[in-house]
Design an enzyme around this catalytic site. Structure first.
Site, PDB file in Angstrom:
ATOM      1  N   PRO A  13      41.151  37.155  27.134  1.00 12.30           N
ATOM      2  CA  PRO A  13      40.438  38.678  26.619  1.00 12.30           C
ATOM      3  C   PRO A  13      39.762  38.662  28.057  1.00 12.30           C
ATOM      4  CG  PRO A  13      38.614  37.177  26.352  1.00 12.30           C
ATOM      5  CD  PRO A  13      40.387  35.733  26.305  1.00 12.30           C
ATOM      6  N   ASP A  14      40.557  40.155  28.328  1.00 10.60           N
ATOM      7  CA  ASP A  14      39.875  40.676  30.115  1.00 10.60           C
ATOM      8  C   ASP A  14      38.223  41.049  29.588  1.00 10.60           C
ATOM      9  OD1 ASP A  14      40.807  43.780  30.192  1.00 10.60           O
ATOM     10  OD2 ASP A  14      39.451  42.693  28.833  1.00 10.60           O
ATOM     11  N   PHE A  15      37.826  41.606  30.665  1.00 16.69           N
ATOM     12  CA  PHE A  15      35.963  41.481  30.348  1.00 16.69           C
ATOM     13  C   PHE A  15      35.421  42.577  29.951  1.00 16.69           C
ATOM     14  CE2 PHE A  15      35.097  37.570  32.549  1.00 16.69           C
ATOM     15  CZ  PHE A  15      36.401  37.192  33.913  1.00 16.69           C
ATOM     16  N   ARG A  16      36.731  43.442  30.042  1.00 16.10           N
ATOM     17  CA  ARG A  16      35.921  45.021  30.066  1.00 16.10           C
ATOM     18  C   ARG A  16      36.688  46.443  29.041  1.00 16.10           C
ATOM     19  NH1 ARG A  16      35.139  43.855  35.136  1.00 16.10           N
ATOM     20  NH2 ARG A  16      32.812  43.882  35.994  1.00 16.10           N
ATOM     21  N   ASN A  87      40.689  36.081  39.212  1.00 10.26           N
ATOM     22  CA  ASN A  87      41.574  35.668  37.954  1.00 10.26           C
ATOM     23  C   ASN A  87      40.695  34.204  37.920  1.00 10.26           C
ATOM     24  OD1 ASN A  87      41.910  37.378  36.258  1.00 10.26           O
ATOM     25  ND2 ASN A  87      44.147  37.325  36.229  1.00 10.26           N
ATOM     26  N   ASP A  89      41.934  31.406  35.587  1.00  8.52           N
ATOM     27  CA  ASP A  89      41.840  30.583  34.553  1.00  8.52           C
ATOM     28  C   ASP A  89      43.319  30.306  35.418  1.00  8.52           C
ATOM     29  OD1 ASP A  89      43.372  34.368  33.800  1.00  8.52           O
ATOM     30  OD2 ASP A  89      44.745  32.809  35.130  1.00  8.52           O
ATOM     31  N   HIS A 106      38.262  34.627  43.005  1.00  6.41           N
ATOM     32  CA  HIS A 106      36.345  34.864  42.245  1.00  6.41           C
ATOM     33  C   HIS A 106      35.962  33.630  41.859  1.00  6.41           C
ATOM     34  CE1 HIS A 106      35.935  39.438  41.201  1.00  6.41           C
ATOM     35  NE2 HIS A 106      36.083  38.668  42.575  1.00  6.41           N
TER      36      HIS A 106
HETATM   37  N1  APR Z   1      48.071  44.959  30.645  1.00  7.55           N
HETATM   38  C1  APR Z   1      48.278  45.959  31.098  1.00  7.55           C
HETATM   39  N2  APR Z   1      46.678  46.194  31.768  1.00  7.55           N
HETATM   40  C2  APR Z   1      45.358  45.532  31.080  1.00  7.55           C
HETATM   41  C3  APR Z   1      45.762  44.081  29.960  1.00  7.55           C
HETATM   42  C4  APR Z   1      48.189  44.407  29.756  1.00  7.55           C
HETATM   43  N3  APR Z   1      48.081  43.448  28.520  1.00  7.55           N
HETATM   44  N4  APR Z   1      45.478  44.200  29.641  1.00  7.55           N
HETATM   45  C5  APR Z   1      43.866  44.706  30.332  1.00  7.55           C
HETATM   46  N5  APR Z   1      44.109  45.415  31.607  1.00  7.55           N
HETATM   47  C6  APR Z   1      43.937  46.047  32.200  1.00  7.55           C
HETATM   48  C7  APR Z   1      42.702  46.883  31.373  1.00  7.55           C
HETATM   49  O1  APR Z   1      42.766  48.265  30.965  1.00  7.55           O
HETATM   50  C8  APR Z   1      41.321  46.492  32.726  1.00  7.55           C
HETATM   51  O2  APR Z   1      41.723  48.149  33.528  1.00  7.55           O
HETATM   52  O3  APR Z   1      43.356  45.423  32.828  1.00  7.55           O
HETATM   53  C9  APR Z   1      41.748  45.367  33.039  1.00  7.55           C
HETATM   54  C10 APR Z   1      41.109  44.955  33.332  1.00  7.55           C
HETATM   55  O4  APR Z   1      39.895  45.043  33.920  1.00  7.55           O
HETATM   56  P1  APR Z   1      38.467  43.980  33.543  1.00  7.55           P
HETATM   57  O5  APR Z   1      38.877  43.577  32.693  1.00  7.55           O
HETATM   58  O6  APR Z   1      37.463  44.627  34.634  1.00  7.55           O
HETATM   59  O7  APR Z   1      38.806  42.936  34.969  1.00  7.55           O
HETATM   60  P2  APR Z   1      39.030  42.126  36.025  1.00  7.55           P
HETATM   61  O8  APR Z   1      39.351  43.805  36.773  1.00  7.55           O
HETATM   62  O9  APR Z   1      39.549  40.770  36.219  1.00  7.55           O
HETATM   63  O10 APR Z   1      37.654  42.033  36.410  1.00  7.55           O
HETATM   64  C11 APR Z   1      37.082  42.109  37.896  1.00  7.55           C
HETATM   65  O11 APR Z   1      34.541  41.561  36.663  1.00  7.55           O
HETATM   66  O12 APR Z   1      33.007  40.459  36.088  1.00  7.55           O
HETATM   67  C12 APR Z   1      34.125  40.167  36.851  1.00  7.55           C
HETATM   68  O13 APR Z   1      34.591  38.359  38.268  1.00  7.55           O
HETATM   69  C13 APR Z   1      35.043  38.900  36.533  1.00  7.55           C
HETATM   70  O14 APR Z   1      36.864  38.763  37.972  1.00  7.55           O
HETATM   71  C14 APR Z   1      36.468  39.117  37.212  1.00  7.55           C
HETATM   72  C15 APR Z   1      36.115  40.987  37.990  1.00  7.55           C
END
Ligand code: APR
Length: 262
Positions: A13-16, A87, A89, A106
Protein backbone atom coordinates in the site's frame (compact mmCIF):
# COMPACT_ATOMS: atom_id res chain seq x y z
CA UNK A 1 12.24 10.45 -8.50
CA UNK A 2 9.89 7.76 -7.13
CA UNK A 3 7.44 7.18 -4.31
CA UNK A 4 5.15 4.52 -2.89
CA UNK A 5 2.93 4.63 -5.99
CA UNK A 6 5.49 2.58 -7.96
CA UNK A 7 5.17 -0.25 -5.41
CA UNK A 8 1.37 -0.49 -5.14
CA UNK A 9 1.34 -2.67 -8.30
CA UNK A 10 3.62 -5.04 -6.30
CA UNK A 11 1.00 -5.25 -3.54
CA UNK A 12 2.46 -2.73 -1.07
CA UNK A 13 0.00 0.00 0.00
CA UNK A 14 1.07 3.61 -0.50
CA UNK A 15 0.59 6.21 2.23
CA UNK A 16 -2.04 8.69 1.09
CA UNK A 17 -4.35 7.08 -1.50
CA UNK A 18 -7.81 7.61 0.06
CA UNK A 19 -9.04 4.37 1.65
CA UNK A 20 -6.19 2.07 0.61
CA UNK A 21 -3.27 4.23 1.79
CA UNK A 22 -1.42 3.20 4.92
CA UNK A 23 -2.34 6.38 6.78
CA UNK A 24 -6.05 5.47 6.42
CA UNK A 25 -5.46 2.02 7.91
CA UNK A 26 -3.58 2.49 11.19
CA UNK A 27 -6.61 2.61 13.54
CA UNK A 28 -5.53 -0.70 15.14
CA UNK A 29 -2.34 0.93 16.49
CA UNK A 30 -4.19 3.58 18.56
CA UNK A 31 -1.79 6.33 17.38
CA UNK A 32 -2.32 10.01 18.30
CA UNK A 33 -2.20 10.68 14.50
CA UNK A 34 -1.12 8.52 11.52
CA UNK A 35 2.36 9.96 10.84
CA UNK A 36 3.33 9.28 14.50
CA UNK A 37 4.17 5.74 13.37
CA UNK A 38 7.21 7.22 11.58
CA UNK A 39 8.10 9.84 14.22
CA UNK A 40 11.30 9.25 16.17
CA UNK A 41 9.97 10.68 19.47
CA UNK A 42 6.89 8.47 19.32
CA UNK A 43 9.10 5.48 18.42
CA UNK A 44 11.16 6.00 21.59
CA UNK A 45 7.89 6.25 23.55
CA UNK A 46 6.36 3.14 21.93
CA UNK A 47 8.15 1.21 19.12
CA UNK A 48 5.42 -1.46 18.85
CA UNK A 49 3.20 0.18 16.19
CA UNK A 50 6.20 0.70 13.89
CA UNK A 51 7.38 -2.91 14.28
CA UNK A 52 3.83 -4.21 13.69
CA UNK A 53 3.83 -2.24 10.42
CA UNK A 54 7.40 -3.38 9.64
CA UNK A 55 6.15 -6.97 9.80
CA UNK A 56 3.78 -6.20 6.88
CA UNK A 57 6.36 -4.25 4.86
CA UNK A 58 9.52 -6.26 5.57
CA UNK A 59 11.52 -7.08 2.41
CA UNK A 60 11.21 -10.66 1.18
CA UNK A 61 7.47 -10.86 0.56
CA UNK A 62 7.18 -8.63 -2.54
CA UNK A 63 8.60 -8.54 -6.05
CA UNK A 64 9.52 -5.54 -8.23
CA UNK A 65 7.13 -4.66 -11.06
CA UNK A 66 7.54 -3.30 -14.59
CA UNK A 67 8.20 0.19 -13.22
CA UNK A 68 11.28 -0.92 -11.27
CA UNK A 69 12.53 -2.94 -14.24
CA UNK A 70 12.14 0.08 -16.53
CA UNK A 71 14.57 2.00 -14.30
CA UNK A 72 16.87 -1.07 -14.32
CA UNK A 73 16.76 -0.97 -18.14
CA UNK A 74 17.64 2.74 -18.10
CA UNK A 75 20.64 1.75 -15.96
CA UNK A 76 21.63 -1.18 -18.23
CA UNK A 77 21.54 1.20 -21.21
CA UNK A 78 23.72 3.76 -19.46
CA UNK A 79 20.86 6.27 -19.33
CA UNK A 80 20.33 6.38 -15.54
CA UNK A 81 22.20 9.14 -13.75
CA UNK A 82 20.56 8.37 -10.39
CA UNK A 83 17.29 7.07 -8.95
CA UNK A 84 16.05 9.03 -5.94
CA UNK A 85 13.42 6.91 -4.19
CA UNK A 86 11.36 7.55 -1.05
CA UNK A 87 10.52 3.86 -0.79
CA UNK A 88 11.80 1.60 1.96
CA UNK A 89 10.65 -1.68 0.39
CA UNK A 90 14.01 -2.40 -1.28
CA UNK A 91 12.35 -3.32 -4.60
CA UNK A 92 14.79 -1.12 -6.52
CA UNK A 93 17.75 -3.23 -5.25
CA UNK A 94 15.79 -6.42 -5.96
CA UNK A 95 15.28 -5.25 -9.59
CA UNK A 96 19.08 -5.02 -9.87
CA UNK A 97 19.57 -1.25 -9.76
CA UNK A 98 23.14 -0.88 -8.41
CA UNK A 99 23.37 0.77 -4.95
CA UNK A 100 25.70 3.47 -6.31
CA UNK A 101 22.92 4.57 -8.72
CA UNK A 102 20.34 4.60 -5.93
CA UNK A 103 19.51 7.21 -3.29
CA UNK A 104 17.12 5.67 -0.74
CA UNK A 105 16.16 9.11 0.59
CA UNK A 106 13.95 7.78 3.42
CA UNK A 107 16.33 4.98 4.35
CA UNK A 108 16.04 1.23 4.06
CA UNK A 109 15.27 -1.98 5.94
CA UNK A 110 18.54 -3.43 4.59
CA UNK A 111 20.48 -2.25 7.66
CA UNK A 112 19.60 -1.33 11.27
CA UNK A 113 21.17 0.53 14.20
CA UNK A 114 20.88 0.14 17.96
CA UNK A 115 19.16 3.28 19.32
CA UNK A 116 21.39 3.18 22.44
CA UNK A 117 24.93 2.02 21.61
CA UNK A 118 24.66 2.74 17.83
CA UNK A 119 25.97 -0.75 16.92
CA UNK A 120 24.93 -1.56 13.31
CA UNK A 121 23.16 -4.70 12.10
CA UNK A 122 22.03 -6.28 8.82
CA UNK A 123 18.26 -6.08 8.22
CA UNK A 124 18.21 -9.88 8.11
CA UNK A 125 19.39 -9.97 11.77
CA UNK A 126 16.05 -8.44 12.87
CA UNK A 127 13.78 -10.45 10.57
CA UNK A 128 12.91 -13.26 12.98
CA UNK A 129 11.99 -10.87 15.82
CA UNK A 130 9.96 -8.63 13.50
CA UNK A 131 8.08 -11.61 12.03
CA UNK A 132 7.42 -12.91 15.57
CA UNK A 133 6.08 -9.52 16.70
CA UNK A 134 8.99 -9.03 19.12
CA UNK A 135 10.74 -5.66 19.43
CA UNK A 136 14.37 -6.36 18.35
CA UNK A 137 16.88 -5.74 21.14
CA UNK A 138 20.66 -5.21 20.88
CA UNK A 139 22.51 -8.27 22.27
CA UNK A 140 25.28 -5.91 23.39
CA UNK A 141 23.36 -3.31 25.40
CA UNK A 142 19.69 -4.48 25.27
CA UNK A 143 18.71 -1.22 23.52
CA UNK A 144 15.96 -1.25 20.85
CA UNK A 145 17.41 -1.86 17.38
CA UNK A 146 15.72 0.31 14.72
CA UNK A 147 15.85 -0.34 10.95
CA UNK A 148 17.68 2.51 9.14
CA UNK A 149 14.39 4.01 7.97
CA UNK A 150 14.45 7.82 8.15
CA UNK A 151 11.80 8.86 10.66
CA UNK A 152 10.27 12.32 10.77
CA UNK A 153 12.72 14.27 12.94
CA UNK A 154 15.79 12.35 11.71
CA UNK A 155 18.57 13.40 9.34
CA UNK A 156 18.32 12.17 5.73
CA UNK A 157 21.09 9.84 4.54
CA UNK A 158 24.39 11.45 3.54
CA UNK A 159 24.07 10.51 -0.13
CA UNK A 160 20.76 12.41 -0.41
CA UNK A 161 22.89 15.56 -0.22
CA UNK A 162 25.95 14.09 -1.97
CA UNK A 163 24.07 13.42 -5.23
CA UNK A 164 21.90 16.55 -5.35
CA UNK A 165 24.48 17.83 -7.85
CA UNK A 166 22.97 15.34 -10.35
CA UNK A 167 19.81 17.42 -10.78
CA UNK A 168 21.38 20.36 -12.65
CA UNK A 169 23.25 17.79 -14.78
CA UNK A 170 20.16 15.74 -15.74
CA UNK A 171 18.69 16.13 -19.22
CA UNK A 172 15.40 14.44 -18.29
CA UNK A 173 13.57 14.07 -14.96
CA UNK A 174 10.99 11.29 -14.57
CA UNK A 175 8.76 11.55 -11.47
CA UNK A 176 6.71 8.43 -10.70
CA UNK A 177 4.21 7.34 -8.05
CA UNK A 178 4.59 10.12 -5.51
CA UNK A 179 2.32 12.81 -4.04
CA UNK A 180 5.38 15.11 -3.67
CA UNK A 181 4.05 15.97 -0.18
CA UNK A 182 7.20 15.41 1.84
CA UNK A 183 10.19 17.75 2.00
CA UNK A 184 13.03 18.04 1.27
CA UNK A 185 12.48 15.25 -1.31
CA UNK A 186 9.58 17.04 -3.05
CA UNK A 187 11.63 20.18 -3.80
CA UNK A 188 14.05 18.16 -5.94
CA UNK A 189 11.35 18.26 -8.64
CA UNK A 190 12.32 21.92 -9.19
CA UNK A 191 16.08 21.30 -9.15
CA UNK A 192 16.56 20.48 -12.85
CA UNK A 193 17.34 23.23 -15.37
CA UNK A 194 14.22 25.02 -16.69
CA UNK A 195 14.92 23.70 -20.22
CA UNK A 196 14.94 20.06 -19.03
CA UNK A 197 11.73 18.05 -19.65
CA UNK A 198 9.99 16.77 -16.49
CA UNK A 199 7.76 13.72 -17.06
CA UNK A 200 5.19 12.95 -14.32
CA UNK A 201 3.81 9.40 -14.44
CA UNK A 202 1.21 9.28 -11.66
CA UNK A 203 -2.47 8.64 -10.98
CA UNK A 204 -3.02 12.33 -10.39
CA UNK A 205 -1.28 15.65 -10.92
CA UNK A 206 0.89 16.58 -7.94
CA UNK A 207 3.35 19.23 -6.71
CA UNK A 208 4.52 21.76 -9.34
CA UNK A 209 2.33 19.99 -11.94
CA UNK A 210 -0.78 21.29 -10.14
CA UNK A 211 0.22 24.82 -9.09
CA UNK A 212 -0.25 26.17 -12.60
CA UNK A 213 3.52 26.76 -12.75
CA UNK A 214 3.91 24.19 -15.53
CA UNK A 215 7.05 24.62 -17.59
CA UNK A 216 6.69 24.45 -21.41
CA UNK A 217 8.75 21.23 -21.35
CA UNK A 218 6.65 19.49 -18.63
CA UNK A 219 4.71 16.36 -19.63
CA UNK A 220 2.11 14.54 -17.49
CA UNK A 221 1.07 10.93 -18.14
CA UNK A 222 -1.81 10.49 -15.67
CA UNK A 223 -3.22 7.06 -14.73
CA UNK A 224 -1.78 3.77 -13.55
CA UNK A 225 2.01 3.85 -13.33
CA UNK A 226 2.52 0.42 -14.97
CA UNK A 227 0.36 1.46 -17.95
CA UNK A 228 2.17 4.82 -18.14
CA UNK A 229 5.64 3.28 -18.03
CA UNK A 230 4.52 0.58 -20.46
CA UNK A 231 3.37 3.27 -22.90
CA UNK A 232 6.71 5.07 -22.55
CA UNK A 233 8.64 1.83 -23.15
CA UNK A 234 6.46 1.21 -26.22
CA UNK A 235 7.19 4.72 -27.55
CA UNK A 236 10.93 4.14 -27.34
CA UNK A 237 10.81 0.56 -28.63
CA UNK A 238 11.95 -1.08 -25.39
CA UNK A 239 8.92 -3.34 -24.76
CA UNK A 240 10.59 -6.60 -25.83
CA UNK A 241 13.78 -5.88 -23.88
CA UNK A 242 11.75 -4.93 -20.80
CA UNK A 243 9.71 -8.16 -20.96
CA UNK A 244 12.88 -10.20 -21.53
CA UNK A 245 14.57 -8.55 -18.52
CA UNK A 246 11.56 -9.25 -16.28
CA UNK A 247 11.40 -12.88 -17.47
CA UNK A 248 15.13 -13.35 -16.85
CA UNK A 249 14.99 -11.93 -13.31
CA UNK A 250 11.82 -13.90 -12.47
CA UNK A 251 13.49 -17.11 -13.75
CA UNK A 252 16.57 -16.43 -11.62
CA UNK A 253 14.34 -15.73 -8.60
CA UNK A 254 12.41 -19.02 -9.15
CA UNK A 255 15.67 -21.04 -9.43
CA UNK A 256 16.92 -19.40 -6.24
CA UNK A 257 13.67 -20.23 -4.41
CA UNK A 258 13.76 -23.88 -5.72
CA UNK A 259 17.41 -24.39 -4.69
CA UNK A 260 16.78 -22.91 -1.21
CA UNK A 261 13.59 -25.05 -0.89
CA UNK A 262 15.37 -28.33 -1.87
N1 APR B 1 -0.30 4.19 -10.46
C1 APR B 1 -0.12 5.54 -10.49
N2 APR B 1 -0.08 6.31 -9.38
C2 APR B 1 -0.24 5.69 -8.20
C3 APR B 1 -0.43 4.30 -8.08
C4 APR B 1 -0.45 3.54 -9.28
N3 APR B 1 -0.62 2.21 -9.28
N4 APR B 1 -0.55 4.00 -6.75
C5 APR B 1 -0.45 5.16 -6.07
N5 APR B 1 -0.26 6.17 -6.94
C6 APR B 1 -0.04 7.59 -6.63
C7 APR B 1 -1.02 8.16 -5.63
O1 APR B 1 -2.17 8.68 -6.32
C8 APR B 1 -0.18 9.28 -5.00
O2 APR B 1 -0.21 10.45 -5.80
O3 APR B 1 1.23 7.66 -5.99
C9 APR B 1 1.23 8.70 -5.02
C10 APR B 1 1.65 8.09 -3.68
O4 APR B 1 1.73 9.15 -2.75
P1 APR B 1 1.99 8.82 -1.20
O5 APR B 1 1.07 7.74 -0.78
O6 APR B 1 1.98 10.13 -0.48
O7 APR B 1 3.46 8.21 -1.18
P2 APR B 1 4.82 9.00 -1.24
O8 APR B 1 4.73 10.18 -2.15
O9 APR B 1 5.87 8.00 -1.52
O10 APR B 1 4.99 9.51 0.28
C11 APR B 1 6.17 10.21 0.58
O11 APR B 1 5.57 10.20 2.92
O12 APR B 1 5.04 9.37 5.01
C12 APR B 1 6.04 9.65 4.14
O13 APR B 1 8.09 8.61 4.38
C13 APR B 1 6.83 8.43 3.80
O14 APR B 1 8.24 8.15 1.86
C14 APR B 1 6.92 8.47 2.28
C15 APR B 1 6.59 9.92 1.99
Amino acid sequence: MAGAGISTPSGIPDFRSPGSGLYDNLQQYDLPYAEAIFEIDYFHHNPRPFFALAKELYPGNYQPNLTHYFVRLLQDKGQLLRMYTQNIDGLERLAGIPPERLVEAHGTFATATCTVCRRTYEGQDLRLDVMNGTVPKCPTCKGVVKPDIVFFGEELPHNFFKYIRDFPLADLLIIMGTSLEVEPFASLAGAVRSSVPRLLINRDSVGPFTWGTLRPTDVTQLGDVVSGVGALAQEIGWTQELEALMAQVNRRQKNKNNSSAS
